[in-house]
Design a protein around this motif. Sequence first.
Motif, PDB file in Angstrom:
ATOM      1  N   TYR A 150      -2.825   7.155  23.451  1.00 28.37           N
ATOM      2  CA  TYR A 150      -2.990   6.799  21.854  1.00 28.37           C
ATOM      3  C   TYR A 150      -1.730   7.789  21.069  1.00 28.37           C
ATOM      4  N   ARG A 151      -1.560   7.083  20.269  1.00 38.17           N
ATOM      5  CA  ARG A 151      -0.190   7.853  19.565  1.00 38.17           C
ATOM      6  C   ARG A 151      -0.552   8.773  18.772  1.00 38.17           C
ATOM      7  N   PRO A 152      -0.179   9.741  18.204  1.00 43.31           N
ATOM      8  CA  PRO A 152      -0.467  10.867  17.633  1.00 43.31           C
ATOM      9  C   PRO A 152      -0.194  10.141  15.897  1.00 43.31           C
ATOM     10  N   GLN A 153      -1.128  10.308  15.286  1.00 44.75           N
ATOM     11  CA  GLN A 153      -1.279   9.706  13.717  1.00 44.75           C
ATOM     12  C   GLN A 153      -2.068  10.565  12.683  1.00 44.75           C
ATOM     13  N   GLY A 154      -2.529  10.018  11.616  1.00 45.35           N
ATOM     14  CA  GLY A 154      -2.778  11.027  10.989  1.00 45.35           C
ATOM     15  C   GLY A 154      -4.098  12.280  11.395  1.00 45.35           C
ATOM     16  N   ASP A 155      -4.712  11.071  12.138  1.00 45.87           N
ATOM     17  CA  ASP A 155      -5.957  12.533  12.248  1.00 45.87           C
ATOM     18  C   ASP A 155      -5.094  13.155  13.921  1.00 45.87           C
ATOM     19  N   THR A 156      -4.636  13.091  14.170  1.00 44.66           N
ATOM     20  CA  THR A 156      -3.568  14.035  15.364  1.00 44.66           C
ATOM     21  C   THR A 156      -3.015  14.758  14.104  1.00 44.66           C
ATOM     22  N   GLU A 157      -2.723  14.769  13.293  1.00 43.95           N
ATOM     23  CA  GLU A 157      -1.109  15.797  12.163  1.00 43.95           C
ATOM     24  C   GLU A 157      -3.130  16.949  10.985  1.00 43.95           C
ATOM     25  N   VAL A 163     -12.198  16.397  15.035  1.00 45.69           N
ATOM     26  CA  VAL A 163     -11.419  15.193  14.303  1.00 45.69           C
ATOM     27  C   VAL A 163     -12.843  13.730  14.553  1.00 45.69           C
ATOM     28  N   GLN A 164     -13.035  13.840  13.723  1.00 44.52           N
ATOM     29  CA  GLN A 164     -13.589  12.117  13.406  1.00 44.52           C
ATOM     30  C   GLN A 164     -13.051  11.158  11.639  1.00 44.52           C
ATOM     31  N   SER A 165     -13.658  10.387  11.725  1.00 38.45           N
ATOM     32  CA  SER A 165     -14.154   9.744  10.778  1.00 38.45           C
ATOM     33  C   SER A 165     -15.209   9.087  10.005  1.00 38.45           C
ATOM     34  N   SER A 166     -14.907   9.136   8.427  1.00 44.80           N
ATOM     35  CA  SER A 166     -15.996   9.246   7.374  1.00 44.80           C
ATOM     36  C   SER A 166     -16.992   7.649   8.201  1.00 44.80           C
ATOM     37  N   LEU A 167     -16.926   6.604   8.696  1.00 45.10           N
ATOM     38  CA  LEU A 167     -16.881   5.218   9.034  1.00 45.10           C
ATOM     39  C   LEU A 167     -18.645   6.593  10.614  1.00 45.10           C
ATOM     40  N   ALA A 183     -11.470  20.528   7.184  1.00 42.63           N
ATOM     41  CA  ALA A 183     -10.347  19.508   6.245  1.00 42.63           C
ATOM     42  C   ALA A 183     -11.139  17.768   6.111  1.00 42.63           C
ATOM     43  N   ARG A 184     -10.329  17.824   4.401  1.00 44.23           N
ATOM     44  CA  ARG A 184     -10.538  16.178   4.914  1.00 44.23           C
ATOM     45  C   ARG A 184      -9.294  15.439   4.435  1.00 44.23           C
ATOM     46  N   ARG A 185      -8.929  14.091   4.817  1.00 44.74           N
ATOM     47  CA  ARG A 185      -7.730  13.175   4.330  1.00 44.74           C
ATOM     48  C   ARG A 185      -8.118  12.369   4.687  1.00 44.74           C
ATOM     49  N   ARG A 186      -8.499  11.180   3.203  1.00 47.20           N
ATOM     50  CA  ARG A 186      -8.169   9.897   3.262  1.00 47.20           C
ATOM     51  C   ARG A 186      -7.224   8.814   3.523  1.00 47.20           C
ATOM     52  N   GLN A 187      -7.706   7.843   3.883  1.00 46.07           N
ATOM     53  CA  GLN A 187      -6.375   6.979   5.047  1.00 46.07           C
ATOM     54  C   GLN A 187      -6.504   6.197   5.274  1.00 46.07           C
ATOM     55  N   ALA A 188      -5.338   5.035   4.875  1.00 46.20           N
ATOM     56  CA  ALA A 188      -5.639   3.184   4.581  1.00 46.20           C
ATOM     57  C   ALA A 188      -5.937   2.938   6.033  1.00 46.20           C
ATOM     58  N   PHE A 189      -6.352   2.142   6.305  1.00 42.05           N
ATOM     59  CA  PHE A 189      -7.387   1.153   7.575  1.00 42.05           C
ATOM     60  C   PHE A 189      -5.675   0.892   7.391  1.00 42.05           C
ATOM     61  N   GLY A 190      -5.582   1.048   9.904  1.00 45.17           N
ATOM     62  CA  GLY A 190      -4.486   1.179  10.237  1.00 45.17           C
ATOM     63  C   GLY A 190      -4.873  -0.456  10.957  1.00 45.17           C
ATOM     64  N   ARG A 192     -10.368  -0.301   1.836  1.00 46.66           N
ATOM     65  CA  ARG A 192      -9.620  -0.564   3.262  1.00 46.66           C
ATOM     66  C   ARG A 192      -8.928   0.897   3.571  1.00 46.66           C
ATOM     67  N   HIS A 193     -10.499   1.713   2.857  1.00 42.03           N
ATOM     68  CA  HIS A 193      -9.567   3.288   3.962  1.00 42.03           C
ATOM     69  C   HIS A 193     -10.453   3.687   4.491  1.00 42.03           C
ATOM     70  N   GLU A 194     -10.993   5.010   4.739  1.00 44.63           N
ATOM     71  CA  GLU A 194     -11.577   6.252   5.516  1.00 44.63           C
ATOM     72  C   GLU A 194     -11.105   7.236   5.091  1.00 44.63           C
ATOM     73  N   VAL A 195     -11.849   8.133   4.837  1.00 45.78           N
ATOM     74  CA  VAL A 195     -12.047   9.681   5.007  1.00 45.78           C
ATOM     75  C   VAL A 195     -12.108   9.975   6.796  1.00 45.78           C
ATOM     76  N   LEU A 196     -11.209  10.877   7.104  1.00 50.87           N
ATOM     77  CA  LEU A 196     -10.598  11.493   8.391  1.00 50.87           C
ATOM     78  C   LEU A 196     -10.594  12.865   8.213  1.00 50.87           C
ATOM     79  N   VAL A 197     -12.165  13.660   9.033  1.00 45.25           N
ATOM     80  CA  VAL A 197     -12.749  14.927   8.758  1.00 45.25           C
ATOM     81  C   VAL A 197     -11.817  15.209   9.983  1.00 45.25           C
ATOM     82  N   VAL A 198     -12.379  16.845   9.694  1.00 40.56           N
ATOM     83  CA  VAL A 198     -12.559  17.633  11.303  1.00 40.56           C
ATOM     84  C   VAL A 198     -13.528  18.761  10.493  1.00 40.56           C
TER      85      VAL A 198
END
Length: 217
Positions: free
Chosen positions: A10-17, A151-155, A176-183, A204-210
Amino acid sequence: MLLIRPPGVYRPQGDTELLVSCLHRERLGSGSRVLDLCTGTGAVALAAAEDGARVTAVDLSSRAVATAWLNAKLHRSGIRLYRGDLLAPVAELSFDLITANPPYVPAAATAAAGTGPGLAWDAGPDGRLVLDRICREAPRRLARGGVLLLVQSSLSNVPATLVSLGAAGLRTTVAARRRQAFGPVMTARAARFERLGLIAPGQRHEVLVVVRGVRER
């Protein structure tokens, strides 16, 4: 941060950041004991080590553990690495901070987490196959005053995480929260997510949540 990122890890992405940004807000020092679950490339573990902590990292994938080992060598970091199932390799230890970026994508398969690259994201029909286990097991490994950052997705049902960690005795907040487009993976499953009511039609987006949980002193 320069990282080796081979295929199948798994490559570092928005959830990693997002998780790393929350990690840097915690008060870590040379005596802090940090556990990074589902470490992947070791990006979060290395960030904790850079903050001065003594870091242990675990992943179920042997390829991920090898990758994290190489990245630790690249950055001259003394991270302790284990291949194993979540907290099993550290069952007798306690930590001041536990971080986790587990698989959390709802998958059609109901039997188990994914295999191959899918091991890093597939998490059962509701996305909680690994999340629920972390909510049950991680609080017991926190020292008094210790913190869990997850960290997880709103889904994948953030309220369920908050309730589960609260029942385990942690004081929980959304850090923390961040809206992110679907990969690509999420986009390929969007029609199924719509049928399940996990997203609105055309979304076509999710909200990442910590989620941050604290064990009271």
